[in-house]
Design an enzyme around this catalytic site. Structure first.
Site, mmCIF file in Angstrom:
data_model
loop_
_atom_site.group_PDB
_atom_site.id
_atom_site.type_symbol
_atom_site.label_atom_id
_atom_site.label_comp_id
_atom_site.label_asym_id
_atom_site.label_seq_id
_atom_site.Cartn_x
_atom_site.Cartn_y
_atom_site.Cartn_z
ATOM 1 N N ASP A 150 -3.091 -1.685 2.900
ATOM 2 C CA ASP A 150 -2.056 -1.239 1.958
ATOM 3 C C ASP A 150 -1.782 0.256 2.053
ATOM 4 O O ASP A 150 -1.039 0.812 1.249
ATOM 5 C CB ASP A 150 -2.397 -1.653 0.515
ATOM 6 C CG ASP A 150 -3.640 -0.973 -0.033
ATOM 7 O OD1 ASP A 150 -4.562 -0.697 0.757
ATOM 8 O OD2 ASP A 150 -3.706 -0.730 -1.250
ATOM 9 N N ASP A 174 -3.575 3.120 1.690
ATOM 10 C CA ASP A 174 -4.110 4.210 0.877
ATOM 11 C C ASP A 174 -5.392 4.801 1.446
ATOM 12 O O ASP A 174 -5.871 5.825 0.971
ATOM 13 C CB ASP A 174 -4.309 3.775 -0.591
ATOM 14 C CG ASP A 174 -5.237 2.595 -0.760
ATOM 15 O OD1 ASP A 174 -5.732 2.063 0.263
ATOM 16 O OD2 ASP A 174 -5.470 2.188 -1.913
ATOM 17 N N ARG A 175 -5.962 4.168 2.493
ATOM 18 C CA ARG A 175 -7.188 4.700 3.074
ATOM 19 C C ARG A 175 -7.003 4.902 4.579
ATOM 20 O O ARG A 175 -6.149 4.278 5.199
ATOM 21 C CB ARG A 175 -8.372 3.768 2.774
ATOM 22 C CG ARG A 175 -8.567 3.627 1.272
ATOM 23 C CD ARG A 175 -9.851 2.919 0.885
ATOM 24 N NE ARG A 175 -9.967 1.627 1.513
ATOM 25 C CZ ARG A 175 -10.981 1.285 2.316
ATOM 26 N NH1 ARG A 175 -11.933 2.142 2.595
ATOM 27 N NH2 ARG A 175 -11.029 0.084 2.840
ATOM 28 N N ASP A 189 -5.820 1.334 6.353
ATOM 29 C CA ASP A 189 -6.128 0.008 5.833
ATOM 30 C C ASP A 189 -4.825 -0.733 5.528
ATOM 31 O O ASP A 189 -3.722 -0.210 5.730
ATOM 32 C CB ASP A 189 -7.062 0.082 4.624
ATOM 33 C CG ASP A 189 -6.375 0.517 3.342
ATOM 34 O OD1 ASP A 189 -5.319 1.181 3.424
ATOM 35 O OD2 ASP A 189 -6.895 0.225 2.250
ATOM 36 N N SER A 243 -5.642 -5.454 0.062
ATOM 37 C CA SER A 243 -6.262 -4.151 0.297
ATOM 38 C C SER A 243 -6.859 -4.120 1.696
ATOM 39 O O SER A 243 -6.167 -4.338 2.677
ATOM 40 C CB SER A 243 -7.294 -3.831 -0.785
ATOM 41 O OG SER A 243 -7.793 -2.527 -0.613
ATOM 42 N N HIS A 244 -8.159 -3.869 1.811
ATOM 43 C CA HIS A 244 -8.796 -3.739 3.119
ATOM 44 C C HIS A 244 -9.619 -4.978 3.469
ATOM 45 O O HIS A 244 -10.434 -4.949 4.383
ATOM 46 C CB HIS A 244 -9.705 -2.508 3.128
ATOM 47 C CG HIS A 244 -10.700 -2.511 2.002
ATOM 48 N ND1 HIS A 244 -10.351 -2.120 0.726
ATOM 49 C CD2 HIS A 244 -11.993 -2.879 1.946
ATOM 50 C CE1 HIS A 244 -11.404 -2.251 -0.063
ATOM 51 N NE2 HIS A 244 -12.412 -2.711 0.643
ATOM 52 N N LYS A 293 -4.529 7.365 -3.849
ATOM 53 C CA LYS A 293 -4.964 7.926 -2.578
ATOM 54 C C LYS A 293 -3.911 7.593 -1.527
ATOM 55 O O LYS A 293 -3.176 6.622 -1.664
ATOM 56 C CB LYS A 293 -6.344 7.408 -2.187
ATOM 57 C CG LYS A 293 -6.582 5.912 -2.324
ATOM 58 C CD LYS A 293 -8.060 5.608 -2.126
ATOM 59 C CE LYS A 293 -8.361 4.125 -2.286
ATOM 60 N NZ LYS A 293 -8.453 3.710 -3.686
#
Length: 486
Positions: free
Chosen positions: A214, A216-217, A212, A41-42, A313
């Site tokens: 992956d 999604d942000r 980020d 992720s982030h 998201k």
């Protein structure tokens, strides 16, 4: 392991790369039973960093709690597992590969797909690509700077924004996906996306965005480094959905936001006469709302926004929404934000993260704080900080009743709401491994345009002082301040 356990067909992104939104897109497109996402992720990646396994269900969204709980219960009883150790898959070769496993299962099929194509086809049905292309290539071309932060988004940025929409190739930076993200922290905020921030401060670029790891942000910056807060971004997108062909065709049924996210979205919803659903943090809570047709747009203060086109998201979708708004309104990022504040007022907002705390310490801090703020005598209490006096109007330990299936989710954060609509929120976060994080959120509303140019932390400092006083977080953790401020 999939082959050995009877999964008949796997779809894998070329070289093992798929963004989280693309996974949701493919699950929905091919009507898969679900998807597994291996992601940091982030968080910092690599052998000494984070590594997560996410399971998305058949609607393309994150597994609901009932599924995650069942997986966890089963994981505690596993004594053995089946695997085909000699199976070799070439993840770089596009196309179908079939294997006869000489067992009771049918041939095992693996399809290696271009990571971008299926997702790009979906985006083409949502946006006016010609309008965005004119913005990025026309005579008054908008110069953009996009930072993929060495995560999964590099191929998407290059194929969609550069190849498809005409942005110059040098608009995109850090587009080579690296296992350790180049040693950086791929979190799109002012603390970690400093390369982009410095480039934007130079004034050469009119629009900047970071993603980020992956995908999604996202974070949006305007010329000279003008920062758009995630809560403002969500509200501004909501107020300008008519710029997007998808919403002109589908209409707008409702909005969703996580409880800690600012109430800026609520003011837009009121003006549009559509409902707002306030949920716990976690995208899985939005899926039911979207599946039932209640919700068209959702967002969280942690730089995540998406709509009912997927059940995740979607950072690149949000960036294309912003470019569509700029193309339609013919204004800069800062002008769009300031117009929004003038119409709806400004919500000053800040999040303080106290990371890497002892779980036992955070448990007792939150327990004592809950006992204090939920006591009836706390209502009506006044706190004077300088010339400011705040009167407590409402407090609670937030719980959510899903309007679709009636599921109740309790203990999702402590809320203190003051008579002037200011808010303080305390929430325990479990997204940081074995250590614990306490997040403190502060929000203050300013209607008067003459008060729209203040520094958020200056405006919110009286609220922060109240939060520190009642929580004693510095005294009880030995910390002098938060780890990260966003």
């Amino acid at each position: 392991m999939a082959a050995a356990n009877g999964i008949g067909r796997l779809i894998i992104g070329q070289n093992g790369i798929l963004s989280t939104p693309a996974v949701s897109c493919i699950i929905r497109k091919i009507k898969a039973a679900g998807g597994i996402i291996l992601t940091a992720s982030h968080c910092p990646g690599g052998p000494g960093g984070e590594f997560g396994v996410k399971f998305n269900v058949a609607n393309g969204g994150p597994a609901p709690d009932v599924v995650s709980d069942k997986i966890y219960q089963i994981s505690k009883t596993i004594e053995e597992y089946a695997i085909c150790p000699d199976l070799r898959i070439d993840l770089s070769r596009l196309g179908r590969q079939e294997f006869d496993l000489e067992n009771k299962f049918k041939p095992f099929r693996v399809e290696i797909v271009d990571p971008v194509d299926i997702y790009l086809n979906l985006l083409r049905t949502i946006f006016d690509f010609n309008a965005i292309k004119s913005l990025l290539t026309g005579p008054s071309q908008l110069k953009i700077r996009i930072d993929a932060m060495h995560g999964v988004m590099g191929p998407y940025v290059r194929k969609v924004l550069c190849d498809e929409l005409g942005a110059p190739a040098n608009s995109a930076i850090n587009c080579v996906p690296l296992e350790d993200f180049g040693g950086q922290h791929p979190d799109p905020n002012l603390t970690y996306a400093t390369t982009l921030l410095e480039a934007m401060k130079g004034g050469e670029y009119g629009f900047g965005a970071a993603f980020d790891a992956d995908g999604d942000r996202y974070m949006i910056l305007g010329q000279n480094g003008f920062f758009v807060s995630p809560s403002d971004s969500l509200a501004i997108i909501a107020a300008n959905l008519s710029c997007i062909p998808y919403f002109r065709q589908m209409g707008v049924r409702g909005f969703g936001r996580s409880m800690p996210t600012s109430t800026a979205l609520d003011r837009v919803a009121k003006s549009m006469k559509v409902p707002v659903y306030e949920t716990p943090a976690g995208w899985r809570f939005f899926s039911n709302l979207m599946d039932s047709g209640r919700c068209s747009l959702c967002g969280e203060e942690s730089f995540g926004t998406g709509s009912d086109h997927l059940r995740e998201k979607d950072g690149l979708w949000a960036v294309l929404v912003w470019l569509s708004i700029i193309a339609a309104r013919k204004q800069s990022v800062e002008e769009i934000v300031r117009d929004h504040w003038a119409k709806f007022g400004r919500h000053y907002y800040c999040r303080f993260d106290y990371e890497g705390l002892e779980p036992k310490t955070t448990y007792y801090i939150m327990r004592d704080l809950e006992a204090l703020v939920t006591d009836k005598s706390f209502i009506g209490q006044q706190f004077a900080v300088g010339s400011h006096v705040y009167s407590v109007a409402k407090t609670d330990s937030f719980e959510y009743v899903d309007p679709v299936d009636g599921t109740v989710t309790k203990k999702q954060g402590l809320r203190i709401i003051f008579s002037d609509a200011s808010r303080l929120i305390f929430r325990l976060s479990s997204s940081s491994g074995v250590r614990a994080t306490i997040r403190l959120y502060a929000e203050s509303y300013e209607r008067d345009p003459s008060g729209h140019d203040q520094e958020p932390q200056a405006v919110l400092s009286p609220l922060i002082a109240i939060a520190l006083k009642i929580s004693q977080i510095h005294e009880r953790t030995g910390r002098r301040g938060p780890t990260v401020i966003t």
